[in-house]
Design a protein around this motif. Structure first.
Motif, short mmCIF file in Angstrom:
data_model
loop_
_atom_site.label_atom_id
_atom_site.label_comp_id
_atom_site.label_asym_id
_atom_site.label_seq_id
_atom_site.Cartn_x
_atom_site.Cartn_y
_atom_site.Cartn_z
N ALA A 31 10.40 1.95 -0.89
CA ALA A 31 9.38 1.82 -1.91
C ALA A 31 9.84 0.87 -3.00
O ALA A 31 10.93 1.02 -3.56
CB ALA A 31 9.05 3.18 -2.51
N GLY A 68 0.82 -1.20 0.00
CA GLY A 68 0.00 0.00 0.00
C GLY A 68 0.86 1.24 0.00
O GLY A 68 2.07 1.19 -0.24
N SER A 69 0.22 2.34 0.30
CA SER A 69 0.90 3.63 0.29
C SER A 69 0.90 4.21 1.69
O SER A 69 -0.16 4.31 2.33
CB SER A 69 0.19 4.57 -0.68
N THR A 92 4.53 1.86 -1.52
CA THR A 92 4.86 3.24 -1.85
C THR A 92 5.04 4.01 -0.56
O THR A 92 4.20 3.92 0.35
CB THR A 92 3.77 3.88 -2.70
N VAL A 93 6.12 4.76 -0.46
CA VAL A 93 6.39 5.55 0.73
C VAL A 93 6.63 6.99 0.30
O VAL A 93 7.55 7.28 -0.45
CB VAL A 93 7.62 5.02 1.50
N SER A 94 5.80 7.86 0.81
CA SER A 94 5.93 9.27 0.46
C SER A 94 6.66 10.01 1.56
O SER A 94 6.58 9.67 2.74
CB SER A 94 4.55 9.89 0.24
N GLN A 126 3.12 7.11 4.52
CA GLN A 126 4.06 8.22 4.64
C GLN A 126 5.33 7.75 5.34
O GLN A 126 5.35 6.71 6.02
CB GLN A 126 3.42 9.37 5.42
N GLN A 139 2.92 -4.01 -4.15
CA GLN A 139 3.60 -2.72 -4.26
C GLN A 139 3.55 -1.94 -2.96
O GLN A 139 2.50 -1.82 -2.32
CB GLN A 139 2.97 -1.89 -5.38
#
Length: 122
Positions: free
Chosen positions: A91, A10-11, A119-121, A13, A117
């Protein structure tokens, strides 16, 4: 039929957490090591962690040591990768694989699942 199903991506922070799961079937779970690998766009796939049921100390790459924890549930034939304190460099597409040799040498793994997947913001 051998199956490895990775899920849980997932996505998040920076500093967040995710727990990946690798559900397996079709092979003797206790006789295999399960490894987690990841591949970021434009980069080579790298080994992240490995665990087996034979008492070996779980292995972690230097880049995730202290932040990621791999665990195994033999009753469910499932391996987990708890990822804490995630960084943008984490990520990637994460894959699980099964092999009879312990470690993260990729060509030692016989069976691979599809990726999930992460995702790291920042």
């Amino acid at each position: 039929e051998v199956q490895l199903q990775a899920s849980g991506g997932g996505s998040v922070q920076r500093g967040g957490s995710l727990r990946l799961s690798c559900a397996t079937s079709g092979f003797p779970f206790d006789d295999y090591a399960i490894g987690w690998f990841r591949q970021a766009p434009g980069k080579a796939r790298e080994g992240v962690a490995c665990i087996n049921s034979k008492g070996n100390t779980p292995f972690y790459s230097d880049s995730v040591k202290g932040r990621f924890t791999v665990s195994s549930d033999g009753a469910k034939n499932t391996v987990y990768l708890q990822m804490n304190d995630l960084e943008p460099d984490d990520a990637a597409d994460y894959y699980c694989a099964a092999g009879t040799h312990y470690g993260t040498t990729q060509n030692a793994y016989d069976y691979w699942g599809q990726g999930t997947q992460v995702t790291v913001s920042s």
